[in-house]
Motif scaffolding. Structure first.
Motif, short mmCIF file in Angstrom:
data_model
loop_
_atom_site.label_atom_id
_atom_site.label_comp_id
_atom_site.label_asym_id
_atom_site.label_seq_id
_atom_site.Cartn_x
_atom_site.Cartn_y
_atom_site.Cartn_z
N ALA A 250 0.82 -1.21 0.00
CA ALA A 250 0.00 0.00 0.00
C ALA A 250 0.86 1.26 0.00
O ALA A 250 0.35 2.35 -0.19
N HIS A 251 2.15 1.11 0.21
CA HIS A 251 3.09 2.24 0.22
C HIS A 251 4.12 2.02 -0.89
O HIS A 251 4.73 0.95 -0.97
N LEU A 252 4.30 3.01 -1.75
CA LEU A 252 5.24 2.90 -2.86
C LEU A 252 6.30 3.98 -2.78
O LEU A 252 6.02 5.11 -2.35
N PHE A 253 7.51 3.62 -3.19
CA PHE A 253 8.55 4.61 -3.48
C PHE A 253 8.56 4.82 -4.99
O PHE A 253 8.61 3.84 -5.75
N LEU A 254 8.51 6.07 -5.45
CA LEU A 254 8.60 6.37 -6.87
C LEU A 254 9.95 7.00 -7.16
O LEU A 254 10.34 8.00 -6.54
N VAL A 255 10.70 6.40 -8.10
CA VAL A 255 12.00 6.92 -8.51
C VAL A 255 11.97 7.14 -10.02
O VAL A 255 11.03 6.74 -10.70
#
Length: 875
Positions: A250-255
């Motif tokens: 439910a939690h994403l890191f966007l790079v």
């Protein structure tokens, strides 16, 4: 470069948006007035300056002096002929524009056929399989991944990373349908060459696991360390790499890029998606469809990354959005290469959100730091490999057996097994079970078990030496205010002066050169070749105060302070317990037995000992090796001027100011401490030390390059210069290392190893030279500081053996120890010790008592030469 004119051709060029196409190809462009600016993507140009410019329907690169229309760009970038470029453009415009009649006819080629998607998936899957096998068979791709910090083979397998060595055609028919289909997909260029030759190739999948495109990162020598060399399949979307993770998090890191995403996963966060450029996120609603509620933006730390973060926040209003900006303008892969996975993991740890903020009840806990760390526990230890974590317990080891209990738990799944890791059949069964339970590639698990074996063996060696009980010390948390204070301190123009003032506020008066030298020695522990300091002075002079005040500025977790050492004590330390640490010994007498170990720790930067032990299982004798890694910065204080010369040669040797003026300053300070003002001065000592601890923790273990080294000189009249010049050069390097926050961080690559460094500047050399003159540059450097002080007192007390002595008579220059005590105020032990030093070095000679008396008299053989720093030969 040829060009063709004609009304049809002009309309064709005007109908095509070069900037939009270049962005789809993965090149980042910034708007600058009427222009778009970015890094040149053309083969053979390693552009780091943003030389590529698009203006309307024309492009130009000021770095490689190429330019023209979209046709010229296709010919340069894609390797197409002029006819092929125009045909491709006509296809993009739907054939509505007729061909220019002035074009010369070219030999006809088999028409490029469109490939239906199901067929395209089968072809791309086969290409990915070939590239995966090539990565395992040839070293270039693996070496490049490791040079970028992507060191986990399990991660390579999980994301099906491959390598193209340009030999795909050897597995294909020479011509026909497959060749034309691969050209249509863009795997092969129109001339038959592979698009991704020399690239590490990463497939990009959609949420359902279909191949969207292939991403290639140039791995050849010319591209190491450069940002250029990104390739995608043309006419296909770039997609969102690792988008499948939204099914599980439910939690994403966007790079921004694939390698940034791999870096974040190396740091323990598998919930990372690469948006393929700052403009790559076209449909954020996809996240909501899979119950994503929190997003952390981790774009590049430069200005463009900051702007892109703000723009993305505006499009992600329905989510809880955090922004993490990495220091020094880095992207995640830069930080991984420079600081390691553990450092990146620390920066990415996110505070838990309350249930209301997540819209899903419980907060998502921050994952653990990884990157193959060993964390001792009560009955064993934990090994973290990439994104996977294993507990190892109940170890039973013999030369033919390594029986352990392995426990792994992840995402609600648990597997526990007791196996002999030296037994191939049991290893194979464990691999199959773990791969099945956790749905992971067997190759990744097999690589993990190999690391389990080597780690367990290493931990057993430590246990045999009695060190398994040692626990790594948890790093204290640094609040945002403390971090800002430490960063401001690091960048202060008067950093050196502030350090001096902090010494005085912590109770060390005077000793301006010594305290800066000691601080540099302490700081140099993080350097590949640290300095070491020997403080030689009389008892009570203040040498321990200098050392204690200095090491109190070192972070406690990086300080090893002892009063006494036995001869073999250092050999039995835990493997990394001295690595990049400060080792402080309060008195050299207490470390006399360990002098051999100390010398080797400084010179070889490691200690290796082999000992014979009895195997408890077999009763046989076996050899156990224990290694203690350096480098280490060593502090020693001593009163003995006859310290072993071999030991002294490894240190910068200094002495405390024992003058009457310094004594007066110290006494005045001692009295002041008992006043109201003195109590106020002491109130913030802990705050000062805490600021230095945080400042020292922020120092990066970065290389230092001295561009002025060849212009520096050192005396060649003594053999001692061979050991003293490295101390001088390292002293200058330590000054630059201390002042690193004021310098630009540069990078250089050698054989694929990309390293960050800072350069020595003239201010560093000025500071280093002042210290070298004060500490290393005395003409009487063979004497200890008290011995030199006594010599100067004697020279004032009596003339030497020159013309003055002859005029004043044969006994005028003679003196006794009692006369020396009365003149200097020194006690008998101190006079005896340093007078003996002067006699041994023949600055003074002994005259036996006359007329039957036992009284000894001394006479100088010194007339004050060298006091001003000039060279001299005694006598």
């Amino acid at each position: 470069m040829s060009s063709v004119n004609g009304p049809d051709l002009k309309a064709l060029k005007d109908a095509f948006d070069i900037a939009a196409w270049v962005r789809r190809k993965g090149v980042e462009l910034e708007k600058a007035g009427k222009h778009f600016v970015g890094r040149c993507p053309l083969p053979g140009h390693e552009d780091e300056n943003g030389s590529f410019t698009i203006t309307g329907h024309l492009w130009n690169c000021f770095g490689c002096n190429r330019g023209g229309s979209i046709i010229d760009l296709l010919m340069e970038w894609e390797g197409l002929t002029q006819r092929q470029a125009i045909d491709w453009l006509l296809e993009q415009t739907g054939g509505s524009l007729r061909r220019a009649s002035s074009l010369e006819p070219e030999p006809k080629e088999a028409p490029t056929q469109l490939v239906e998607e199901a067929r395209a998936q089968r072809l791309l899957e086969r290409v990915v399989e070939i590239y995966e096998k090539t990565l395992n068979d040839v070293p270039e791709g693996r070496a490049y991944l490791e040079s970028r910090g992507i060191e986990d083979p399990g991660l390579w397998s999980q994301h099906r990373i491959g390598y193209s060595n340009g030999r795909l055609r050897e597995t294909l028919p020479k011509e026909g349908k497959v060749i034309n289909e691969l050209k249509s997909l863009g795997v092969l260029l129109k001339n038959g060459r592979e698009r991704f030759t020399g690239c590490v190739v990463v497939p990009v999948f959609d949420v359902e696991g279909n191949i969207v495109t292939l991403y290639g990162r140039q791995a050849g020598p010319a591209s190491r360390g450069a940002s250029k060399g990104h390739y995608y399949l043309p006419n296909r979307p770039t997609g969102l790499w690792n988008i499948g993770t939204i099914k599980h998090h439910a939690h994403l890191f966007l790079v921004e890029s694939v390698f940034d995403g791999l870096s974040v996963i190396m740091a323990g966060h598998p919930n990372c998606v690469a948006i393929q450029g700052t403009h790559g996120l076209s449909d954020p609603a996809l996240f909501a469809e899979h119950s994503v509620n929190r997003i952390t933006l981790l774009l590049d730390g430069d200005e463009s990354g900051k702007k892109a973060s703000e723009q993305l926040k505006a499009t992600l209003l329905q989510y809880t959005v955090d922004v993490v900006m990495l220091p020094d303008g880095r992207d995640p892969n830069d930080h991984l290469c420079a600081e390691g996975a553990s450092s990146l993991a620390e920066l990415l740890v996110q505070p838990e959100l309350p249930a209301a903020a997540t819209q899903e009840g419980p907060a998502v806990p921050a994952p653990q730091a990884t990157a193959a760390t060993q964390l001792p526990q009560l009955q064993g230890f934990v090994v973290n490999v990439g994104i996977r974590s294993y507990e190892v317990r109940s170890i039973d080891k013999s030369p033919s057996k390594l029986k352990v209990t392995v426990r792994r738990e992840h995402a609600g799944k648990l597997h526990v097994d007791t196996v002999d890791l030296y037994n191939a059949r049991q290893r194979r069964q464990l691999t199959q079970d773990l791969a099945r339970v956790f749905e992971e590639p067997a190759e990744a698990v097999e690589a993990d078990i190999t690391k389990l074996i080597t780690t367990t063996e290493g931990m057993q060696q430590q246990d045999a030496a009695g060190h398994l009980g040692e626990r790594p010390q948890a790093l204290p948390e640094m609040s945002p205010e403390e971090r800002r204070e430490a960063e401001a301190f690091a960048k202060a123009p008067d950093l050196i002066e502030q350090i001096g003032r902090d010494y005085e506020r912590c109770g060390l008066i005077g000793e301006e050169a010594n305290r800066l030298l000691a601080y540099l020695v302490m700081t140099s522990r993080k350097m590949p070749d640290p300095l070491s300091l020997l403080v030689l002075s009389s008892s009570g002079a203040g040498k321990t105060a200098l050392q204690d005040t200095t090491v109190a500025f070192a972070p406690p977790e990086e300080l090893v302070k002892v009063t006494s050492l036995s001869g073999k004590a250092l050999f039995y330390k835990e493997r990394t317990s001295l690595k990049h640490k400060v080792l402080a010994l309060e008195e050299g007498d207490g470390a006399e037995e360990a002098s051999y170990a100390i010398r080797n720790l400084i010179s070889a930067k490691e200690l290796v000992m082999e000992a014979t032990i009895k195997d408890l299982q077999t009763g046989k004798l076996t050899t156990m090796e224990n290694k203690v890694e350096g480098p280490t910065a060593v502090f020693i204080t001593t009163t003995d001027p006859n310290t072993d010369p071999e030991t002294k040669s490894r240190f910068i040797v200094t002495s405390i100011d024992e003058s009457r003026e310094q004594t007066r300053r110290i006494l005045e300070y001692q009295r002041r401490r008992h006043t109201r003002e003195g109590l106020a001065d002491q109130a913030d000592v802990e705050g000062i030390r805490r600021r230095h601890h945080n400042f020292q923790r922020l120092l990066k273990p970065i290389s230092v390059i001295n561009p002025f080294a060849n212009q520096l000189g050192y005396g060649d009249d003594r053999l001692q210069g061979r050991r003293d010049q490295p101390k001088y050069l390292n002293l200058i390097a330590a000054v630059a290392f201390l002042r690193q926050a004021m310098k630009p961080i540069r990078h250089h690559g050698v054989n694929g190893d990309r390293r960050a460094y800072v350069e020595v500047d003239k201010e560093d050399i000025r500071i280093g030279n002042e210290l070298a003159v004060a500490i290393l540059g005395r003409s009487l450097d063979e004497l200890s500081r008290p011995g030199r002080d006594l010599l100067e007192e004697l020279e004032q007390m009596h003339p030497g053996s020159g013309e003055t002595a002859k005029r004043q008579g044969p006994h005028a220059s003679g003196f006794t120890r009692r006369e020396v005590r009365e003149r200097t105020g020194w006690n008998n032990t101190r006079v005896h010790r340093y007078l003996r030093e002067l006699v041994e070095l023949e600055y003074v000679i002994v005259e036996n008592g006359r007329n039957g008396t036992a009284l000894q008299r001394y006479r100088l053989l010194y007339n004050g030469e060298g006091k001003s720093g000039e060279k001299f030969v005694l006598g």
